[in-house]
Design a protein around this motif. Structure first.
Motif, short mmCIF file in Angstrom:
data_model
loop_
_atom_site.label_atom_id
_atom_site.label_comp_id
_atom_site.label_asym_id
_atom_site.label_seq_id
_atom_site.Cartn_x
_atom_site.Cartn_y
_atom_site.Cartn_z
N LEU A 83 -17.77 -21.26 15.78
CA LEU A 83 -18.14 -21.81 17.09
C LEU A 83 -17.83 -23.31 17.10
O LEU A 83 -18.18 -24.03 16.17
CB LEU A 83 -19.62 -21.59 17.36
N ASP A 84 -17.14 -23.74 18.16
CA ASP A 84 -16.73 -25.15 18.28
C ASP A 84 -17.18 -25.64 19.66
O ASP A 84 -16.65 -25.21 20.67
CB ASP A 84 -15.20 -25.21 18.09
N GLY A 85 -18.21 -26.49 19.67
CA GLY A 85 -18.67 -27.04 20.94
C GLY A 85 -19.70 -26.19 21.66
O GLY A 85 -20.01 -26.41 22.82
N GLY A 126 -6.58 -41.52 22.36
CA GLY A 126 -5.30 -41.38 21.68
C GLY A 126 -4.91 -39.94 21.40
O GLY A 126 -3.86 -39.67 20.82
N ARG A 127 -5.75 -39.00 21.80
CA ARG A 127 -5.44 -37.59 21.50
C ARG A 127 -4.30 -37.09 22.38
O ARG A 127 -4.21 -37.39 23.56
CB ARG A 127 -6.67 -36.72 21.73
N ARG A 128 -3.43 -36.27 21.79
CA ARG A 128 -2.37 -35.59 22.53
C ARG A 128 -2.38 -34.13 22.08
O ARG A 128 -2.58 -33.85 20.90
CB ARG A 128 -1.00 -36.20 22.23
N GLN A 159 -2.03 -35.18 27.73
CA GLN A 159 -3.34 -35.80 27.51
C GLN A 159 -4.38 -35.04 28.34
O GLN A 159 -4.11 -34.74 29.50
CB GLN A 159 -3.27 -37.25 27.96
N ARG A 160 -5.54 -34.76 27.77
CA ARG A 160 -6.58 -34.06 28.51
C ARG A 160 -7.13 -34.92 29.65
O ARG A 160 -7.24 -36.14 29.48
CB ARG A 160 -7.72 -33.71 27.55
N ALA A 161 -7.48 -34.28 30.77
CA ALA A 161 -7.95 -35.02 31.95
C ALA A 161 -9.22 -35.82 31.64
O ALA A 161 -9.47 -36.86 32.27
CB ALA A 161 -8.21 -34.05 33.09
MG MG Z 1 -12.29 -29.91 20.81
#
Ligand code: MG
Ligand code: AP5
Ligand code: ZN
Length: 217
Positions: A83-85, A126-128, A159-161
């Motif tokens: 489980l993640d999140g 900085g995540r892509r 990039q996430r919104a």
């Molecule tokens: Mg995540």
């Protein structure tokens, strides 16, 4: 193995879950990924989730608990899952305990990836992410070999919104008020382990695997 990866936004839950999927051949269940897929497909679930995600607040518990209940009942979860999140509220944690009880399962370990707040905005901004295979990169900490292209599949990176400074500030305060209390919750259950998430990605994976090699399923 029934694992729960916890940690604030940007701590590295998704990055580490991907490594554990390879290592243990059990599925990653990320409520964030499920909501993003629903938004993209324009489903009813997506409509319910979109505004909350954009603002950095939580999707209502009854919606979230419903999708996790359905997902955990699927065949591929028989031998375990990551489980993640989820859970992110005490109500979700209580619901998870009930769902697992119904399935005759227990949480093997809760692994909390600890990263101080001051590092998290930089990690998120900085995540892509690869449009093709979903692989996660970071412009500074884990850059792709070729600019804006995925190393695995050549896909385009996006990039996430919600990976902007403003939404991230709300996500962090949502974490503090709603999710941080779960640390004490799982300490009381007796399945809690904290991992130092400030280390390089490979070292965090090594620490997680070390903990998991000594736990009994
Ligand atoms: Mg995540
Ligand atoms: P979700 O998608 O779960 O977002 P989050 O919890 O905010 O976590 P992130 O995905 O941003 O971070 P991560 O820990 O996975 O980090 P990552 O590995 O990508 O949820 C999004 C939204 O959906 C929520 O805001 C909410 O609205 C809704 N939602 C989801 N679940 C819900 C629930 N249960 N209840 C209600 N609403 C819910 O890493 C981040 C970056 O850092 C990457 O660029 C990575 O390359 C880099 N990085 C990773 N590890 C390291 C390291 N060790 N060193 C340096 N850089 C690193
Ligand atoms: Zn890719």
């Amino acid at each position: 193995m029934q694992l729960l990866l916890m940690g604030p936004p940007g701590a590295g839950k998704g990055t580490q879950a991907a490594e554990l999927v390879k290592k243990f051949s059990i599925p990653q269940i990320s409520t964030g990924d499920m909501f993003r897929a629903a938004v993209k497909e324009g489903t009813e679930l997506g409509k319910k989730a979109e505004a909350c995600m954009k603002s950095g607040t939580l999707v209502p518990d009854e919606v979230t608990i419903g999708i996790v209940r359905e997902r955990l009942a699927k065949d591929d979860c028989k031998n375990g899952f990551i489980l993640d999140g989820f859970p992110r509220t005490v109500e979700q944690a209580d619901a998870l305990a009930k769902i697992l009880d119904e399935l005759g399962k227990k949480l093997t370990r809760v692994l909390n990836i600890h990263v101080p707040a001051e590092d998290l905005i930089e990690r998120a901004v900085g995540r892509r992410i690869c449009k093709g295979c979903g692989a996660t990169y970071h412009v500074k900490f884990n850059p792709p070999k070729k600019n804006s292209t995925c190393d695995n599949c050549g896909g385009e990176l996006y990039q996430r919104a919600d990976d902007n400074e403003q939404t991230m500030t709300t996500r962090l305060s949502t974490y503090e008020s709603s999710t941080r209390p779960l640390i004490d919750y799982y300490k009381k259950v007796g399945v809690y382990t904290e991992i130092d998430g400030r280390q390089p990605i490979a070292k965090v994976t090594e620490d997680l695997v070390k903990v998991l090699s000594s736990v009994k399923d």
